[in-house]
Design an enzyme around this catalytic site. Structure first.
Site, short mmCIF file in Angstrom:
data_model
loop_
_atom_site.label_atom_id
_atom_site.label_comp_id
_atom_site.label_asym_id
_atom_site.label_seq_id
_atom_site.Cartn_x
_atom_site.Cartn_y
_atom_site.Cartn_z
N LYS A 197 -6.02 4.48 8.67
CA LYS A 197 -5.04 5.35 8.02
C LYS A 197 -5.51 6.81 8.01
O LYS A 197 -4.71 7.72 8.24
CB LYS A 197 -4.78 4.87 6.58
CG LYS A 197 -3.97 3.57 6.50
CD LYS A 197 -3.92 3.04 5.07
CE LYS A 197 -2.96 1.86 4.96
NZ LYS A 197 -2.99 1.27 3.60
N SER A 249 0.80 -1.23 0.00
CA SER A 249 0.00 0.00 0.00
C SER A 249 0.83 1.27 0.00
O SER A 249 0.30 2.37 -0.15
CB SER A 249 -0.98 0.00 1.18
OG SER A 249 -0.34 0.39 2.36
#
Ligand SMILES: [Ca+2]
Ligand SMILES: [Ca+2]
Ligand SMILES: [Ca+2]
Ligand SMILES: [Ca+2]
Ligand SMILES: [Ca+2]
Ligand SMILES: [Ca+2]
Ligand SMILES: [Ca+2]
Ligand SMILES: [Ca+2]
Ligand SMILES: [Ca+2]
Ligand SMILES: [Ca+2]
Ligand SMILES: [Ca+2]
Ligand SMILES: [Ca+2]
Lengths: 196, 196, 196, 196, 196, 196
Positions: A138, A95
């Site tokens: 996140k 990611s």
């Protein structure tokens, strides 16, 4: 606990977002480009998925070299070092793909990276941006670190709509499908300085 | 869950079919060819059988280089990067052999790949196409992804006849014995463009 | 289950015999020789004993290079790729030594290999042929695959005499002591063609 | 079970003696020297102690190169391949040191090796011969293989005196302290032939 | 059990002292320097600490090259092979550091090593000599091997004073702080001979 | 137990601070720079985090090469050896980052290192100094070793305020944010001497 956002825009440093067993975190990806012989260094206890992701990003950048005015022998005559601080903490997963690619692109082109932007997304060889996990954690970490704008994969947009406003309020969340879009948002040109 | 077929025909991207513990899946194989020094990069958590399969495909292509008008020093003066996205998912087995070889051949010759075609089959050094497992699951995945044409090994044709019409209806299933046949079905020439 | 013998004689493909936990099997060894820089590739999930066996075969061929009219810099200016299909099946042991060496020799000299011949035997650096195990199972597999002639090590001749006629009937079994004898039986010259 | 001694004296093949869990055995060490670029190949499932022993032998030979009239760039312009047949049987230990060194020296100098001689002994960088284990079993194996002369380390001479005459009768057992002595016993010059 | 001291002074061989689970032992370190391309070989089943110790010693010698009149390209144009006999016995630890460095220095400068000297001590990059363990066992082994003089690290001097006179009587024990002192004690110049 | 501080200021040796299971310790990092071909050696049983930390430090130094008047091809024409004595003790972690970088910088520029200074801190590619663990134990070890000045990361300043005066009394503790500050404190120029 959360590192504040970069105080000023810099070349070759991009803020990424990580999702760990204890929640989200921000991580700052540093890239140095040096005259060399084509070596790629990856330090900061990166796992093999993350290393492959970095290599995919580099291939993507090499494939668009013409368009970015990167000299053809650039990658043969320079070394690239990608480092992710907090060097004792193991990091893995795909990611950070667009984050690493953006940092490399900034270091090569000497375009500055907006310090108030963070990003997350898998990168493919063609610069497509693929979805990632842990979006909620996140975004929370980005907010706590004072980030204003977060770039996410288009395919994660559906996840955003499921989040409470408490998380997304005050964050500009920009979904993207390609690295082209990431570059337009995060990078901007500055005049070259001499002493670096 | 299922990625839709490529919207348009592209160079260097081929749709493959995988058979995992949770059923069939499609996977998109990307290949970049760059000026370089003969390095072969394989990323996306490929297992060693799959890596060997990629190398067999490259040797096959090198052995037919003359016929394909590939310059003799091509593989010494270029790097090949094969990447299979969803980079955190381990992938293995020989059944993506013809898919990887087709993607490489497309990238080298700059012939486009038909976006509505998927394929599965082990490749040998001489371009023979050997049978694979999980045909039923793979066809189902192809259908769900909107694929129109599926290339399979000739030695799997017997398996097709055992499948219910529900699976095969609407799919053109083409059995092949050699890579030559694959190329004729999946690749077609376009005029070179400048900016890539 | 058993692949039929090659339909026609080819260059660089030799039929070997394997002895697995489920009985004998035939395996087809493919060799491609390409302009290159001396790389040796071994694919198809070969174990380390089998890889060493391939290297011993190559050294043997290099040592008889003069006699075979192989140019002195041949192995520095070409790459050799040995592949054994059914790439997901692990293979090991020294008994494919003469098979691999014959395939390499065929590929280098462009002599054709008789498609109705199979062979088994360990090779030494000097081209001696040493005995192998599982002869009965291998002969059975050869027969089922339509093979007419099987080359075996001289030191296995005693094992043949113990087999029932049901196994050996219809098979020409030729015991050999050296690679010289193998070449004379399995390889024959053809005029070079242009397009390969 | 026991391979007979070489029928005739050859270049680059020396008979060694091994001590395994099932008793002593003879093993034939083959060395090929080929024009090359300094590669050392060690095949036949050699363990790391045995590989180090081979490298010590090569360094010893390099250090006496002047005296043996070996051209100074010989090891840069040739490849050395050491192979011990019965390639599936793991072999290890330092006791084949002088055997490997003798085979290499024979292959380089094209001196023939006496086929009726076997030897065992650890070699050091300076060509000293150090004691080994399993002498009794090794002598028995040598005798059974028809060997007439066995070279052993001087420091094992005391072990010989403890053996029954049944074992030693008919064997010439020569204790040595240095590789110089081994060479004098086992190697002799022949005129060079053209075709190898 | 104990190898006697070298009968005569030699170049490139130094007596070291080891401390094993069964007591002290002496070990003879051999170094060959050969025209080459800068390869460092370490054989005799050395553990990784011991290998690092050898490399530290080589760096130390390179850093004092000017003072020792070693040509600047010496280490690029020569290979160094360090071997410790009894090649089947694993050896590890940093305490042979000064012994290996002394053997290398002797081999490079062709100064002879006093055969009646043994030594033990860790070496640093700057030639400092650090303390080691097992002094008592090592001194005992040295004495039994007929050694007259033992060089030890200055920081181990306190350990000597705790030993019984039975051990130290008849041994000259010289504590040192730097490699300079070791060289002055153990090495002496001889006129170069031609044939080595 | 505690090594005293260096008696005099030297080039290429820096005192670091370690935090082990048995408390704090000092460790002396040695760096040799030698004419070579760009090899980086890391010895002293360094773990992989520590090795990555060293490489990050080297990239940092390369990136500021212009400013430090380091010739552009310096790292291609020299070898760098970093050694941490007590070579049998495993060492790991990123906290010696600024210590290793300072030692390298000293060795390259031939600036001397103040012998009464010790330091601890993670380094990033851009020369930022990140916080470390075990500050209390490290300060205690520094004090016991006679150190006068300790450089610590700015982000650890808060930890200092929590320590008892017994620990900090007599120690000058200087918090830093960047390597620039470390250099100004620890390094100073001396005239070049000839013989090193
Ligand atoms: Ca953090
Ligand atoms: Ca992994
Ligand atoms: Ca999928
Ligand atoms: Ca595997
Ligand atoms: Ca089969
Ligand atoms: Ca094995
Ligand atoms: Ca045997
Ligand atoms: Ca071992
Ligand atoms: Ca001993
Ligand atoms: Ca270790
Ligand atoms: Ca200590
Ligand atoms: Ca680790």
């Amino acid at each position: 606990k959360f590192q504040p956002a970069n105080e000023e825009d810099e070349v070759g440093i991009v803020r990424g977002l990580a999702w760990t067993s204890v929640g989200g975190d921000t991580l700052q990806i540093e890239v140095n480009i040096m005259p060399g012989s084509g070596d790629i260094s990856l330090t900061g206890q990166l796992g093999d998925v993350m290393k492959e992701s970095a290599r995919a990003g580099i291939s993507y950048i090499r494939s668009i070299g013409n368009r970015m005015n990167i000299p053809e022998d650039f990658f043969k005559t320079h070394d690239v070092h990608i480092h992710i601080p907090e060097g004792a903490v193991p990091k893995d997963g795909p990611s950070a793909g667009i984050t690493m690619a953006t940092a490399i692109l900034s270091a090569i082109t000497e375009k500055k990276v907006r310090a108030d932007v963070a990003m997350t997304g898998e990168i493919t060889l063609r610069g497509r941006v693929l979805p990632i996990g842990g979006l909620k954690e996140k975004l929370l970490a980005a907010k706590n670190a004072g980030i204003k704008t977060v770039i996410i994969p288009k395919d994660n947009q559906v996840d955003v709509s499921e989040l409470s406003q408490e998380i997304t309020r005050g964050l500009e969340i920009i979904p993207v499908m390609t690295m082209d879009e990431v570059e337009k948002i995060a990078l901007y040109s500055v005049r070259k300085k001499d002493d670096n």
